[in-house]
Design a protein around this motif. Sequence first.
Motif, PDB file in Angstrom:
ATOM      1  N   ASP A 258       0.673  -1.461  -0.190  1.00 52.18           N
ATOM      2  CA  ASP A 258      -0.023  -0.007  -0.108  1.00 52.18           C
ATOM      3  C   ASP A 258       1.060   1.555  -0.449  1.00 52.18           C
ATOM      4  OD1 ASP A 258      -2.643  -1.773  -0.214  1.00 52.18           O
ATOM      5  OD2 ASP A 258      -2.627  -1.657   2.423  1.00 52.18           O
ATOM      6  N   THR A 259       2.040   1.298   0.636  1.00 51.25           N
ATOM      7  CA  THR A 259       2.573   2.509   1.155  1.00 51.25           C
ATOM      8  C   THR A 259       3.642   3.028  -0.577  1.00 51.25           C
ATOM      9  OG1 THR A 259       2.648   2.063   3.291  1.00 51.25           O
ATOM     10  CG2 THR A 259       4.601   3.970   2.333  1.00 51.25           C
ATOM     11  N   ALA A 260       4.234   1.501  -1.066  1.00 53.27           N
ATOM     12  CA  ALA A 260       4.831   1.083  -2.443  1.00 53.27           C
ATOM     13  C   ALA A 260       4.008   2.039  -3.116  1.00 53.27           C
ATOM     14  CB  ALA A 260       4.579   0.875  -2.760  1.00 53.27           C
ATOM     15  N   LEU A 261       2.360   2.122  -3.342  1.00 50.61           N
ATOM     16  CA  LEU A 261       1.485   2.580  -4.463  1.00 50.61           C
ATOM     17  C   LEU A 261       1.450   3.937  -3.693  1.00 50.61           C
ATOM     18  CD1 LEU A 261      -0.914  -0.546  -4.760  1.00 50.61           C
ATOM     19  CD2 LEU A 261       0.079   0.781  -6.281  1.00 50.61           C
ATOM     20  N   LEU A 262       1.226   4.421  -2.451  1.00 51.19           N
ATOM     21  CA  LEU A 262       1.111   5.858  -2.273  1.00 51.19           C
ATOM     22  C   LEU A 262       1.939   6.153  -3.061  1.00 51.19           C
ATOM     23  CD1 LEU A 262      -0.361   5.137   1.355  1.00 51.19           C
ATOM     24  CD2 LEU A 262      -1.956   6.515  -0.727  1.00 51.19           C
ATOM     25  N   THR A 263       3.357   6.055  -2.328  1.00 51.16           N
ATOM     26  CA  THR A 263       4.727   6.536  -2.915  1.00 51.16           C
ATOM     27  C   THR A 263       4.970   6.735  -4.126  1.00 51.16           C
ATOM     28  OG1 THR A 263       5.967   5.620  -1.190  1.00 51.16           O
ATOM     29  CG2 THR A 263       7.409   6.652  -2.724  1.00 51.16           C
ATOM     30  N   ALA A 264       4.161   5.486  -5.160  1.00 49.70           N
ATOM     31  CA  ALA A 264       4.933   5.935  -6.384  1.00 49.70           C
ATOM     32  C   ALA A 264       4.049   6.971  -7.017  1.00 49.70           C
ATOM     33  CB  ALA A 264       4.479   4.553  -6.991  1.00 49.70           C
ATOM     34  N   GLU A 265       2.790   7.121  -6.470  1.00 50.36           N
ATOM     35  CA  GLU A 265       1.467   8.301  -7.758  1.00 50.36           C
ATOM     36  C   GLU A 265       2.560   9.085  -7.124  1.00 50.36           C
ATOM     37  OE1 GLU A 265      -0.883   9.505  -9.478  1.00 50.36           O
ATOM     38  OE2 GLU A 265      -1.152   7.217  -8.959  1.00 50.36           O
ATOM     39  N   ARG A 266       3.021   9.890  -5.867  1.00 44.28           N
ATOM     40  CA  ARG A 266       3.077  10.848  -5.647  1.00 44.28           C
ATOM     41  C   ARG A 266       4.604  11.246  -6.596  1.00 44.28           C
ATOM     42  NH1 ARG A 266       7.616  12.530  -2.075  1.00 44.28           N
ATOM     43  NH2 ARG A 266       7.954  10.314  -1.328  1.00 44.28           N
ATOM     44  N   TYR A 267       5.035  10.194  -6.915  1.00 46.51           N
ATOM     45  CA  TYR A 267       5.811  10.337  -8.015  1.00 46.51           C
ATOM     46  C   TYR A 267       5.684  10.655  -9.307  1.00 46.51           C
ATOM     47  CZ  TYR A 267      10.136   8.580  -5.066  1.00 46.51           C
ATOM     48  OH  TYR A 267      11.501   8.477  -4.604  1.00 46.51           O
ATOM     49  N   ARG A 268       4.616   9.710  -9.309  1.00 44.61           N
ATOM     50  CA  ARG A 268       4.335   9.873 -10.860  1.00 44.61           C
ATOM     51  C   ARG A 268       3.693  11.107 -10.885  1.00 44.61           C
ATOM     52  NH1 ARG A 268       0.183  10.945 -13.438  1.00 44.61           N
ATOM     53  NH2 ARG A 268      -1.646  11.131 -11.420  1.00 44.61           N
ATOM     54  N   SER A 269       2.240  11.826  -9.873  1.00 43.85           N
ATOM     55  CA  SER A 269       2.043  13.256  -9.575  1.00 43.85           C
ATOM     56  C   SER A 269       2.985  14.314 -10.625  1.00 43.85           C
ATOM     57  CB  SER A 269       0.493  13.416  -8.610  1.00 43.85           C
ATOM     58  OG  SER A 269       0.619  14.831  -8.579  1.00 43.85           O
ATOM     59  N   ALA A 270       4.166  14.126  -9.176  1.00 40.76           N
ATOM     60  CA  ALA A 270       4.485  15.310  -9.640  1.00 40.76           C
ATOM     61  C   ALA A 270       5.533  15.341 -10.729  1.00 40.76           C
ATOM     62  CB  ALA A 270       6.022  14.885  -7.807  1.00 40.76           C
ATOM     63  N   ILE A 271       5.838  14.145 -11.575  1.00 39.08           N
ATOM     64  CA  ILE A 271       6.756  14.517 -12.284  1.00 39.08           C
ATOM     65  C   ILE A 271       5.861  15.140 -13.772  1.00 39.08           C
ATOM     66  CG2 ILE A 271       7.444  12.957 -14.584  1.00 39.08           C
ATOM     67  CD1 ILE A 271       8.854  11.053 -11.875  1.00 39.08           C
ATOM     68  N   ALA A 272       4.741  14.716 -13.503  1.00 38.94           N
ATOM     69  CA  ALA A 272       3.532  14.871 -14.657  1.00 38.94           C
ATOM     70  C   ALA A 272       3.343  16.444 -14.238  1.00 38.94           C
ATOM     71  CB  ALA A 272       2.217  14.464 -14.521  1.00 38.94           C
ATOM     72  N   ASN A 273       3.193  17.335 -13.148  1.00 42.41           N
ATOM     73  CA  ASN A 273       3.337  18.980 -12.555  1.00 42.41           C
ATOM     74  C   ASN A 273       4.516  19.338 -12.622  1.00 42.41           C
ATOM     75  OD1 ASN A 273       0.139  19.160 -12.579  1.00 42.41           O
ATOM     76  ND2 ASN A 273       1.467  16.906 -11.379  1.00 42.41           N
ATOM     77  N   SER A 274       5.697  18.501 -13.339  1.00 44.71           N
ATOM     78  CA  SER A 274       7.206  19.499 -13.193  1.00 44.71           C
ATOM     79  C   SER A 274       7.552  19.486 -14.254  1.00 44.71           C
ATOM     80  CB  SER A 274       8.066  18.954 -11.661  1.00 44.71           C
ATOM     81  OG  SER A 274       7.871  18.006 -10.979  1.00 44.71           O
ATOM     82  N   PRO A 275       7.374  20.469 -15.506  1.00 45.99           N
ATOM     83  CA  PRO A 275       7.839  20.271 -16.411  1.00 45.99           C
ATOM     84  C   PRO A 275       9.557  20.443 -17.340  1.00 45.99           C
ATOM     85  CG  PRO A 275       6.678  22.510 -16.190  1.00 45.99           C
ATOM     86  CD  PRO A 275       6.277  21.591 -15.094  1.00 45.99           C
ATOM     87  N   CYS A 276      10.241  20.134 -18.124  1.00 44.89           N
ATOM     88  CA  CYS A 276      11.362  20.372 -17.721  1.00 44.89           C
ATOM     89  C   CYS A 276      11.548  21.275 -19.442  1.00 44.89           C
ATOM     90  CB  CYS A 276      12.265  18.762 -18.429  1.00 44.89           C
ATOM     91  SG  CYS A 276      13.741  19.551 -18.697  1.00 44.89           S
ATOM     92  N   GLY A 277      11.844  22.027 -18.452  1.00 45.45           N
ATOM     93  CA  GLY A 277      11.441  23.240 -20.021  1.00 45.45           C
ATOM     94  C   GLY A 277      10.273  23.618 -20.644  1.00 45.45           C
ATOM     95  N   GLU A 278      10.087  23.156 -21.721  1.00 45.37           N
ATOM     96  CA  GLU A 278       9.203  23.389 -23.200  1.00 45.37           C
ATOM     97  C   GLU A 278       8.572  21.619 -22.607  1.00 45.37           C
ATOM     98  OE1 GLU A 278      10.238  23.466 -27.850  1.00 45.37           O
ATOM     99  OE2 GLU A 278      12.448  23.961 -26.614  1.00 45.37           O
ATOM    100  N   HIS A 279       9.537  21.069 -22.619  1.00 46.24           N
ATOM    101  CA  HIS A 279       8.931  19.690 -22.915  1.00 46.24           C
ATOM    102  C   HIS A 279       8.030  18.562 -20.952  1.00 46.24           C
ATOM    103  CE1 HIS A 279      11.469  19.017 -25.149  1.00 46.24           C
ATOM    104  NE2 HIS A 279      12.794  19.359 -25.390  1.00 46.24           N
ATOM    105  N   ASN A 280       6.745  18.624 -21.744  1.00 41.19           N
ATOM    106  CA  ASN A 280       6.035  18.158 -19.881  1.00 41.19           C
ATOM    107  C   ASN A 280       6.621  16.543 -20.254  1.00 41.19           C
ATOM    108  OD1 ASN A 280       4.291  20.419 -19.379  1.00 41.19           O
ATOM    109  ND2 ASN A 280       3.941  20.976 -21.343  1.00 41.19           N
ATOM    110  N   ILE A 281       6.642  16.358 -19.410  1.00 40.90           N
ATOM    111  CA  ILE A 281       6.797  14.576 -19.422  1.00 40.90           C
ATOM    112  C   ILE A 281       5.764  13.917 -18.489  1.00 40.90           C
ATOM    113  CG2 ILE A 281       9.382  14.773 -19.955  1.00 40.90           C
ATOM    114  CD1 ILE A 281      10.495  13.914 -17.437  1.00 40.90           C
ATOM    115  N   ARG A 315      -0.487   4.789 -20.557  1.00 36.33           N
ATOM    116  CA  ARG A 315       0.682   5.480 -20.217  1.00 36.33           C
ATOM    117  C   ARG A 315       0.216   6.498 -19.070  1.00 36.33           C
ATOM    118  NH1 ARG A 315       2.036   4.365 -25.278  1.00 36.33           N
ATOM    119  NH2 ARG A 315       3.725   3.406 -25.660  1.00 36.33           N
ATOM    120  N   ASN A 316       1.098   7.001 -17.780  1.00 36.67           N
ATOM    121  CA  ASN A 316       0.831   8.038 -16.640  1.00 36.67           C
ATOM    122  C   ASN A 316       0.330   7.276 -15.843  1.00 36.67           C
ATOM    123  OD1 ASN A 316       0.884  10.685 -15.726  1.00 36.67           O
ATOM    124  ND2 ASN A 316      -1.030  11.426 -16.481  1.00 36.67           N
ATOM    125  N   ARG A 317       0.510   5.897 -14.945  1.00 36.11           N
ATOM    126  CA  ARG A 317      -0.125   5.736 -14.078  1.00 36.11           C
ATOM    127  C   ARG A 317       0.820   4.696 -13.262  1.00 36.11           C
ATOM    128  NH1 ARG A 317      -5.227   3.824 -17.375  1.00 36.11           N
ATOM    129  NH2 ARG A 317      -4.714   5.575 -18.402  1.00 36.11           N
TER     130      ARG A 317
END
Length: 329
Positions: A258-281, A315-317
């Motif tokens: 359960d904690t692994a899923l919560l941690t992974a989702e935290r990573y996924r969400s943060a990455i999706a909301n942290s663009p790298c310059g002009e690239h939204n990854i 993807r993105n999940r």
Amino acid sequence: MDIQLDKAPCGYFSISDSGIILTVNQTLLDMLLYERHELLGRHIESVMSVTNKLFFHTYFYPYIQMHGHVNEMYFSLRTNSQQDLPVLLNGIRQQRDGETVIDCVAVVMRKRIEHERDILHSKTKLEELYQATNEANHKLEALHEEYEVKQQELLRINLQLETMASTDPLTGLHNRRFFQVSLLALLLSFRETEKPFSLLIIDIDHFKRINDTFGHPAGDAVLVHLARLLESMASDTDIVARFGGEEFVVILPGTDEDTALLTAERYRSAIANSPCGEHNITVSIGASTVRRGDTDETLLHHADTALYASKSSGRNRVTHSNHLVPASD
């Protein structure tokens, strides 16, 4: 033991899987200044300093468990007179008479010994010069500084080599070799304590499209950006590494499903909301949690299968391997 092996021009010993000395040849006994009966039945770590015991646990055991052999590992054994004896250690793990044994050959590092003798000779000269006239004091100081510089340089080179061997040059994260050693160490600990841990495989979605459209420098910038983001979010005990290409891995000690899923989702969400310059990854993540009977290969396979499910589902999940439906026959 036949006489050829007993008198071979290199040290030989065999230990059990738990480290108990089973056989030792006369050459090694002469090198370590022991009688045969003094070593047989003792643990191999009884002829090691505290530092080398830690090195043996951190590198030798995990490596030989993973690969079945160790080639030219620099090491130091401690003689009966409590002197460190630098050697190159070769080992192979194999079955003999129904038991697992580790056969090892130790070759004395002649050049290193000569270097140490040079340092001791310089130190002796220093001691003599300190007792000389005031006229020789400046020579003493120069030699002392040279001695200290050589020692610091040796420490610096050793630290640099160790860092290079365990670091990915592009991102500065731990590399695949360090990750594999850490994973094996946690598996060994789990078999003793059953304290859970989890593994995440993180893959950048459509990374090839970035390389093909904007070039490899842009792709490298994305990899470095993601590495810094993962590093900033990881806890002090987490192990973040670049697995290869656009794949990253995170080991989460003490983490259940359960904690692994919560941690992974935290990573996924943060990455999706942290663009790298002009690239939204975005990233797809596969997770697995250690179970009884797991090996490093099965744990990686489960996480990789979960990653494939995340990719296939859009993807993105995040997907945990325990949530996958087993394939029907």
